[in-house]
Motif scaffolding. Structure first.
Motif, PDB file in Angstrom:
ATOM      1  N   SER A   2     -26.026  -0.668 -11.944  1.00 56.55           N
ATOM      2  CA  SER A   2     -24.721  -0.206 -12.396  1.00 56.55           C
ATOM      3  C   SER A   2     -24.332   1.070 -11.659  1.00 56.55           C
ATOM      4  N   SER A   3     -23.050   1.253 -11.463  1.00 55.68           N
ATOM      5  CA  SER A   3     -22.562   2.388 -10.692  1.00 55.68           C
ATOM      6  C   SER A   3     -22.895   3.760 -11.290  1.00 55.68           C
ATOM      7  N   PRO A   4     -23.046   3.938 -12.612  1.00 49.36           N
ATOM      8  CA  PRO A   4     -23.394   5.267 -13.117  1.00 49.36           C
ATOM      9  C   PRO A   4     -24.708   5.814 -12.543  1.00 49.36           C
ATOM     10  N   HIS A   5     -25.672   4.952 -12.278  1.00 50.00           N
ATOM     11  CA  HIS A   5     -26.933   5.419 -11.698  1.00 50.00           C
ATOM     12  C   HIS A   5     -26.679   6.054 -10.339  1.00 50.00           C
ATOM     13  N   LEU A   6     -26.008   5.316  -9.488  1.00 52.46           N
ATOM     14  CA  LEU A   6     -25.738   5.806  -8.143  1.00 52.46           C
ATOM     15  C   LEU A   6     -24.810   7.005  -8.152  1.00 52.46           C
ATOM     16  N   HIS A   7     -23.777   6.948  -8.956  1.00 53.57           N
ATOM     17  CA  HIS A   7     -22.808   8.039  -9.014  1.00 53.57           C
ATOM     18  C   HIS A   7     -23.471   9.341  -9.421  1.00 53.57           C
ATOM     19  N   ASP A   8     -24.342   9.302 -10.404  1.00 47.23           N
ATOM     20  CA  ASP A   8     -25.005  10.506 -10.884  1.00 47.23           C
ATOM     21  C   ASP A   8     -25.912  11.096  -9.804  1.00 47.23           C
ATOM     22  N   ILE A   9     -26.666  10.261  -9.119  1.00 53.53           N
ATOM     23  CA  ILE A   9     -27.551  10.738  -8.053  1.00 53.53           C
ATOM     24  C   ILE A   9     -26.715  11.282  -6.892  1.00 53.53           C
ATOM     25  N   GLU A  10     -25.667  10.563  -6.515  1.00 54.04           N
ATOM     26  CA  GLU A  10     -24.797  11.024  -5.425  1.00 54.04           C
ATOM     27  C   GLU A  10     -24.169  12.376  -5.747  1.00 54.04           C
ATOM     28  N   ARG A  11     -23.765  12.560  -6.985  1.00 51.31           N
ATOM     29  CA  ARG A  11     -23.175  13.846  -7.399  1.00 51.31           C
ATOM     30  C   ARG A  11     -24.195  14.977  -7.256  1.00 51.31           C
ATOM     31  N   GLN A  12     -25.431  14.711  -7.646  1.00 55.21           N
ATOM     32  CA  GLN A  12     -26.482  15.723  -7.522  1.00 55.21           C
ATOM     33  C   GLN A  12     -26.779  16.020  -6.047  1.00 55.21           C
ATOM     34  N   VAL A  13     -26.766  14.995  -5.206  1.00 56.52           N
ATOM     35  CA  VAL A  13     -27.008  15.191  -3.773  1.00 56.52           C
ATOM     36  C   VAL A  13     -25.917  16.076  -3.176  1.00 56.52           C
ATOM     37  N   LYS A  14     -24.667  15.868  -3.573  1.00 57.15           N
ATOM     38  CA  LYS A  14     -23.563  16.686  -3.055  1.00 57.15           C
ATOM     39  C   LYS A  14     -23.713  18.149  -3.452  1.00 57.15           C
ATOM     40  N   GLN A  15     -24.240  18.406  -4.649  1.00 58.06           N
ATOM     41  CA  GLN A  15     -24.415  19.774  -5.130  1.00 58.06           C
ATOM     42  C   GLN A  15     -25.685  20.436  -4.611  1.00 58.06           C
TER      43      GLN A  15
END
Length: 172
Positions: A2-15
């Motif tokens: 599901s996209s929430p898994h990827l979205h959350d990790i991607e957000r952390q990578v950006k920060q």
């Protein structure tokens, strides 16, 4: 996935580049989707994914137990240096916890994450304050209070919410 898994990790990578330790731990028990999440990120972004157990075992084969203890940190640094890009995904990190290597796995990952973002799977639990690896009766058991890393907890697949995210980094 599901996209929430990827979205959350991607957000952390950006920060992550703003942090002292650019370490993101995807924490959960067996079969909670940690490896799948890393594979999806590797496919989507072209980030290298490293099976750390395999890469490290290949380098440790011909060394004595004492040499392994002394050289493991340098070997990990070499493994990461071979990867292209500013983000590296680490899967299967269990070897770092082996008592014979006499390492502090969290500190090791933190030091490796100073110059690039590391996203690593971590088989265990995070209770909001302490990061736990293995059960207390296991020889590889470790408990890290105030882990100073970004933590993404992936609960068992039978949990309705699917993912809980907790970002913890007291060094920023």
């Amino acid at each position: 996935m599901s996209s929430p898994h990827l979205h959350d990790i991607e957000r952390q990578v950006k920060q992550a580049p703003q942090l002292y330790h650019r370490l993101i731990l995807v924490v959960g028990h067996h079969r909670t989707g940690k490896t799948t999440a890393l594979r999806d990120l590797a496919t989507k972004h072209g980030w290298p994914i490293v099976n750390l157990n395999l890469a490290l075992a290949e380098r440790l084969l011909d060394l004595t137990a004492r040499q392994r203890t002394l050289r493991v940190a340098r070997m990990l640094d070499d493994i990461l240096a071979e990867q292209v890009g500013d983000v590296v995904l680490l899967d299967n990190i269990e070897m770092l916890f082996h008592p014979d290597l006499q390492q502090d796995p969290l500190r090791l990952l933190q030091s490796l994450s100073r110059n690039r973002t590391l996203v690593a799977t971590w088989r265990g639990d995070y209770d909001g304050r302490s990061l736990i690896y293995a059960s207390p009766d296991h020889p590889e058991y470790r408990r890290f209070d105030d882990p100073q890393a970004r933590i993404i907890s992936m609960p068992a697949s039978d949990t309705p919410s699917g993912i809980t995210s907790t970002a913890t980094d007291n060094t920023a």
